[in-house]
Structure formats: C-alpha cells, structure tokens
Design a protein around this motif. Sequence first.
Motif, PDB file in Angstrom:
ATOM      1  N   ILE A  46      -7.759 -87.357 -53.422  1.00 29.63           N
ATOM      2  CA  ILE A  46      -7.015 -87.612 -53.899  1.00 29.63           C
ATOM      3  C   ILE A  46      -7.502 -89.225 -54.089  1.00 29.63           C
ATOM      4  CG2 ILE A  46      -4.413 -89.424 -53.935  1.00 29.63           C
ATOM      5  CD1 ILE A  46      -4.016 -85.670 -52.922  1.00 29.63           C
ATOM      6  N   ASP A  47      -8.014 -89.041 -52.280  1.00 29.99           N
ATOM      7  CA  ASP A  47      -8.580 -91.135 -52.465  1.00 29.99           C
ATOM      8  C   ASP A  47      -9.607 -91.178 -52.782  1.00 29.99           C
ATOM      9  OD1 ASP A  47      -8.455 -92.788 -50.363  1.00 29.99           O
ATOM     10  OD2 ASP A  47     -10.798 -92.213 -49.789  1.00 29.99           O
ATOM     11  N   ALA A  48     -10.582 -90.081 -53.028  1.00 30.33           N
ATOM     12  CA  ALA A  48     -12.684 -90.648 -54.075  1.00 30.33           C
ATOM     13  C   ALA A  48     -11.629 -91.501 -56.007  1.00 30.33           C
ATOM     14  CB  ALA A  48     -12.965 -89.486 -54.143  1.00 30.33           C
ATOM     15  N   LEU A  49      -9.697 -90.172 -56.515  1.00 26.25           N
ATOM     16  CA  LEU A  49     -10.409 -90.647 -57.504  1.00 26.25           C
ATOM     17  C   LEU A  49      -9.350 -91.911 -56.866  1.00 26.25           C
ATOM     18  CD1 LEU A  49      -9.675 -87.498 -58.249  1.00 26.25           C
ATOM     19  CD2 LEU A  49     -11.690 -88.133 -59.139  1.00 26.25           C
ATOM     20  N   SER A  50      -8.435 -92.630 -56.613  1.00 25.80           N
ATOM     21  CA  SER A  50      -7.930 -93.158 -56.349  1.00 25.80           C
ATOM     22  C   SER A  50      -8.619 -94.398 -55.959  1.00 25.80           C
ATOM     23  CB  SER A  50      -6.619 -93.110 -55.374  1.00 25.80           C
ATOM     24  OG  SER A  50      -6.629 -93.116 -54.136  1.00 25.80           O
ATOM     25  N   ARG A  51      -9.879 -95.342 -56.095  1.00 27.84           N
ATOM     26  CA  ARG A  51     -10.605 -95.521 -54.822  1.00 27.84           C
ATOM     27  C   ARG A  51      -9.490 -96.112 -53.610  1.00 27.84           C
ATOM     28  NH1 ARG A  51     -11.011 -96.670 -60.512  1.00 27.84           N
ATOM     29  NH2 ARG A  51     -13.530 -96.369 -61.181  1.00 27.84           N
ATOM     30  N   GLY A  52      -9.677 -94.678 -52.672  1.00 29.19           N
ATOM     31  CA  GLY A  52      -9.369 -95.234 -51.781  1.00 29.19           C
ATOM     32  C   GLY A  52      -8.097 -95.391 -51.538  1.00 29.19           C
ATOM     33  N   TYR A 102     -16.813 -81.433 -49.901  1.00 26.49           N
ATOM     34  CA  TYR A 102     -17.032 -82.527 -49.916  1.00 26.49           C
ATOM     35  C   TYR A 102     -15.802 -82.362 -51.246  1.00 26.49           C
ATOM     36  CZ  TYR A 102     -21.397 -83.358 -47.657  1.00 26.49           C
ATOM     37  OH  TYR A 102     -21.923 -83.931 -46.683  1.00 26.49           O
ATOM     38  N   PRO A 103     -15.712 -83.750 -52.123  1.00 25.50           N
ATOM     39  CA  PRO A 103     -15.529 -84.753 -51.509  1.00 25.50           C
ATOM     40  C   PRO A 103     -15.478 -85.707 -50.466  1.00 25.50           C
ATOM     41  CG  PRO A 103     -13.816 -85.222 -52.732  1.00 25.50           C
ATOM     42  CD  PRO A 103     -14.651 -83.520 -53.068  1.00 25.50           C
ATOM     43  N   LYS A 104     -16.414 -86.451 -49.799  1.00 27.61           N
ATOM     44  CA  LYS A 104     -16.062 -87.393 -48.742  1.00 27.61           C
ATOM     45  C   LYS A 104     -14.772 -88.152 -48.876  1.00 27.61           C
ATOM     46  CE  LYS A 104     -18.443 -85.201 -45.893  1.00 27.61           C
ATOM     47  NZ  LYS A 104     -17.716 -83.994 -44.566  1.00 27.61           N
ATOM     48  N   PRO A 105     -13.601 -89.102 -48.211  1.00 27.66           N
ATOM     49  CA  PRO A 105     -12.910 -89.885 -48.774  1.00 27.66           C
ATOM     50  C   PRO A 105     -13.853 -91.105 -48.899  1.00 27.66           C
ATOM     51  CG  PRO A 105     -11.564 -88.696 -46.707  1.00 27.66           C
ATOM     52  CD  PRO A 105     -13.423 -88.221 -47.725  1.00 27.66           C
ATOM     53  N   PHE A 106     -12.773 -92.034 -49.900  1.00 30.96           N
ATOM     54  CA  PHE A 106     -13.722 -92.880 -50.368  1.00 30.96           C
ATOM     55  C   PHE A 106     -14.259 -93.655 -49.720  1.00 30.96           C
ATOM     56  CE2 PHE A 106     -13.062 -97.579 -52.449  1.00 30.96           C
ATOM     57  CZ  PHE A 106     -13.904 -97.447 -53.353  1.00 30.96           C
ATOM     58  N   ASN A 107     -15.964 -93.841 -49.525  1.00 32.03           N
ATOM     59  CA  ASN A 107     -16.630 -94.932 -48.719  1.00 32.03           C
ATOM     60  C   ASN A 107     -17.134 -94.446 -47.510  1.00 32.03           C
ATOM     61  OD1 ASN A 107     -17.251 -96.818 -50.850  1.00 32.03           O
ATOM     62  ND2 ASN A 107     -15.262 -98.637 -49.836  1.00 32.03           N
TER      63      ASN A 107
END
Length: 277
Positions: free
Chosen positions: A100-106, A161-166
């Motif tokens: 969720i964090d990766a797809l919502s850009r953090g 994986y994935p890791k959170p955004f950034n």
Amino acid sequence: MRFGVSYSTAGNGMNPDRLLRFAQHAEACGFESFYVPEHLVLYPGAQVYGNELPADLEFADPLDLLTFVAAATHRIVLGTAVLLLPYRHPIVLAKRLATIDALSRGRMRLLTIGLGSLPGEAEAMGVDFATRGRRADESIDALRQLWGGDAEFNGVVVRSYPKPFNGDVLPIHVAGSSAPAARRAGKRGDGYFPGGALTPTDRAAQWELVRSTAAANGRDPDALEYTRWGSINAGPSQVEVLAAEGVTRLVVNAFGDTLDEQLDQLSAFASRHKLAT
C-alpha cells in the motif's frame, strides 16, 4: 497541529461512491489524514467502554479499504485506528502495508495498532487473550525487521519485498488507554493514540509515562507524535488547549445522519481551522 478524519463503514458506509466522496472531500478540505477502524469478528454481548456493539455492525478490512481510497486520492495520509496487531501474522502484514505504501507513494504512514479488548474476538482468532501484549511487541519488532532488511522466523532468515516507498521503515503508533499501552508507545512506538475513556488527569499521566519510558530506553521523547480523538465541533481555543498538552494531531468523526451533512461538517471544521490555506 495536524488534523485527521475517521470513517465508519457502519450503516451504508460500505457504499463505494459514498466512501470515495467522503475521502476526496476530506482531502480537498485540507485534512492531513484518513483513518479507519478494525474488528475482525463481533458476537452478541461484545462491549467496548461498557457499550454493547451490535453483532451485525459492519467493519471492512482496513487495509483493503485504504487501498481503495489511496487509488482515488493524491495527498491524504492513510491510517488505522486501530489495527488489531495480535491477530495478524507479521509476515503477511508487512507485505500488505509495504505494498500500500509503495503504490500510494508513501502515504501508509499512520499505522496505529492496538491489542483488542474483546475476549471472544481473540478466541475466535485462536489467540490467547492473555498473551496478546507479548504477541504485539514481537510483531512490532518483526515488522521493522522485515521492512528494514533480514528477519528470522522459525530458524529461517527471510527477506520481504516490496519495501515501503523510498525504502523507509513505516512508523508504528500505539493505541490504548492502559499503562502497558503507554509504556509500549514509549519503548517501541513512533507515537501514542490513547482511547476516549480517560480523565484529563489520567491523560496527562499516560503521556508523561510515554515520555519517561522513551527516555529510559534511550529514545527522544520529543520525537514521538501524540494523537487524540476530538470533536468535529471543536474550535480554535479548544485546539490550543490540546496543543499545550503536547497533542500533535487531532482526529475527528463526522456524525451527520446523511453524507451531505457529514461533508458539511468537514467543510465547517476545515473553515474554522483554515486547513486548506
């Protein structure tokens, strides 16, 4: 002070058009964050703060709901108030939150966890109600290991994986009105979000316990966020009082009978506090 709004799926809140109108309006008004609650199951006789919860009260899966909201918004930060951590496997949860964090850009940055207060819910999930505090502590540590690098489960070193955004490790806020919850927030949390059943004296004591526990564990008390529930009718003077108590975020509920009434309440609150400026 930052301001969040909580959304309930009870009634007809599961209507997707209603949900998106509410979330998009909250974002347009300037609210920082959007929170949703969790119960996995209910049962006749279940009570919170002495009030019985109807067994047919509708609770959506908070992470699925927040994914839906994330896809239809651009800025608003996503939160849970609260996610029942002892009832979820940390490996699965770490992946879902990071996705969720990766797809919502953090924007999955206000994960607030609690232990759950309904013994029957724990029993239905196969969890010993008496051990849920220890399970939560272990899960907090496991989530951070999974987001940050290697983690060991049952003798197997794994990576998720994935890791959170950034590549961030997601913040974890701790909810609860008990002394153990306050100590957990100070020792392990990135913030504290107490419940509503506390006197002003109790609240001050709990926040001081959070801060003193943080200091005793070599952590910076001033780095912790302090979130509180508030009234949709609160004015600037009430917010100033809360800010003086150390509160950094206020979360409100719109309680109008219709969606239009709720949206008007959000607009009025935003206007009083100049959220969109």
